[in-house]
Scaffold this motif. Sequence first.
Motif, PDB file in Angstrom:
ATOM      1  N   PHE A 136       0.875  -1.179   0.000  1.00  8.21           N
ATOM      2  CA  PHE A 136       0.000   0.000   0.000  1.00  8.21           C
ATOM      3  C   PHE A 136       0.908   1.225   0.000  1.00  8.21           C
ATOM      4  O   PHE A 136       1.723   1.387   0.918  1.00  8.21           O
ATOM      5  CB  PHE A 136      -0.854  -0.051   1.271  1.00  8.21           C
ATOM      6  N   THR A 139       2.110   7.230   1.443  1.00  6.46           N
ATOM      7  CA  THR A 139       3.004   8.225   2.050  1.00  6.46           C
ATOM      8  C   THR A 139       4.102   8.684   1.086  1.00  6.46           C
ATOM      9  O   THR A 139       4.634   7.896   0.313  1.00  6.46           O
ATOM     10  CB  THR A 139       3.641   7.615   3.321  1.00  6.46           C
ATOM     11  N   SER A 145       0.394  12.172   7.218  1.00  3.17           N
ATOM     12  CA  SER A 145      -0.959  12.477   7.717  1.00  3.17           C
ATOM     13  C   SER A 145      -1.709  13.355   6.712  1.00  3.17           C
ATOM     14  O   SER A 145      -2.900  13.163   6.463  1.00  3.17           O
ATOM     15  CB  SER A 145      -0.885  13.238   9.045  1.00  3.17           C
ATOM     16  N   THR A 373      -1.637   8.531  12.889  1.00  2.77           N
ATOM     17  CA  THR A 373      -0.989   8.695  14.201  1.00  2.77           C
ATOM     18  C   THR A 373      -2.080   8.847  15.268  1.00  2.77           C
ATOM     19  O   THR A 373      -3.214   9.245  14.967  1.00  2.77           O
ATOM     20  CB  THR A 373      -0.095   9.955  14.219  1.00  2.77           C
ATOM     21  N   ASP A 375      -2.386  11.124  17.349  1.00  2.00           N
ATOM     22  CA  ASP A 375      -2.858  12.523  17.362  1.00  2.00           C
ATOM     23  C   ASP A 375      -3.957  12.712  16.317  1.00  2.00           C
ATOM     24  O   ASP A 375      -5.019  13.276  16.586  1.00  2.00           O
ATOM     25  CB  ASP A 375      -1.700  13.485  17.034  1.00  2.00           C
TER      26      ASP A 375
END
Length: 387
Positions: A136, A139, A145, A373, A375
């Motif tokens: 996959f 990034t 993100s 993440t 966050d």
Amino acid sequence: MYYIKDMKNVMEMLLSDAGEYNLILGSIGDFVEKEIMPSAKKIDQEGIFPRQNLEKVAGQGIMAIPFTQDYNGLGLPYPVYIAALEMLAKACANTALQVSIQGMVCEGIRLFGDDKQKKEFLKEKGLAEGKSLAAFALTEPCCGSDANSIQTKAQLSGNNYILNGTKTLITSPGEAGFILLFARTDKGVSSFVVPRNTSGFDVAKVIPKLGFRGHRLSEVHLDNCTVPKENLLGEEGKGLEYAKHILNSGRITIAAIAIGIAQAAYEKAISYSKDRSAFGNNISEYQLVQEKLADMVTGINAARLLTYYAAHLKDKGKNIVSEATQAKLFSTEMALNVCDKAIQIHGGYGYTDEYDIHRHWRDARLLTIGEGTSDFLRLLIAHLSLK
Ligand SMILES: Cc1cc2nc3c(=O)[nH]c(=O)nc-3n(C[C@H](O)[C@H](O)[C@H](O)COP(=O)(O)OP(=O)(O)OC[C@H]3O[C@@H](n4cnc5c(N)ncnc54)[C@H](O)[C@@H]3O)c2cc1C
């Protein structure tokens, strides 16, 4: 004993016909304990891609559990798949991670591919069964993100798309037969199925890292990488929307891996605490050690409930964005905490390679970062709660 009573109890709570699945999961548990677990330490210490394990796992039909028979799948409930993945991660997290990525890519093709793509990739190329492997690639050096900012370009030219750009932090693309890859067309982020042997697809660099050492974290260069336009998944410009759907299922599987890793560390801590003596007693008799053990098993069971619940909702076709995200957030942070406590209970030996405890912590450390993440997940959960 891999299919433990805590798992069985949750399955019985969720599935009315759990008896049949208990038998299947019991035999998967025996299989992973006997066939997969023994090589886990060596895979980590020598950085071996777990291909042999994956062939065995595919041979047992574990990767095919959630897919229908149209794709040579077994068509079993999603919680059964999640329970199998948990046991696999307890045995060997490196093997489980590939199964999770495989499941995510297959889910993307199943949800957004046309009939021809589903037949070709899921069935004929054997992705659903695990006969060929998947990666996959979202990034990029600029952005993880913030996936909406990716810069890799896909330009339509005649019957082909020409891809140019760089992907980074990609798990084992060089081992995969097919890569689900995201690139920008004039209409926005779009998704493509790229066969690994396509010319212009170059696994340029392997990036050394903390855990999951059986995988080769890689940078991929796309230099006029040319794929037929039939390899566009779904519609141009909808890639990010697809990625979000795919990652939703992926997050449940990452949560299952976290639980499996935590269970492995917890069981090692229980066993060590009964063997190790200090000041004339086994350390398991000291209440400060017991406190850690109690918190560990409570966290594991709480994570299991949240994760299997999200899996159950997925099976029912419900919107699982928040539940899957909560499961991933809670389970991965729990796993880190449990693995840390397991090292503490092992004292100095927990820090050594010999006792193979820090492997679990090093593997768990990725899980609060990859596929969203902690966050980012908190922001998403809060956003959904405040809507
Ligand atoms: C071992 C490993 C395997 C991986 N495998 C894959 C793979 O197979 N395929 C793939 O596509 N990717 C993969 N990744 C990449 C992974 O998904 C990204 O690292 C992750 O999404 C985070 O992106 P980033 O590293 O660019 O961090 P950034 O997005 O740059 O974030 C850096 C920090 O800033 C925080 N942050 C960012 N935005 C906000 C905000 N709005 N508010 C608050 N905090 C914020 C983040 O939480 C993080 O702590 C892998 C990574 C690792 C380490």
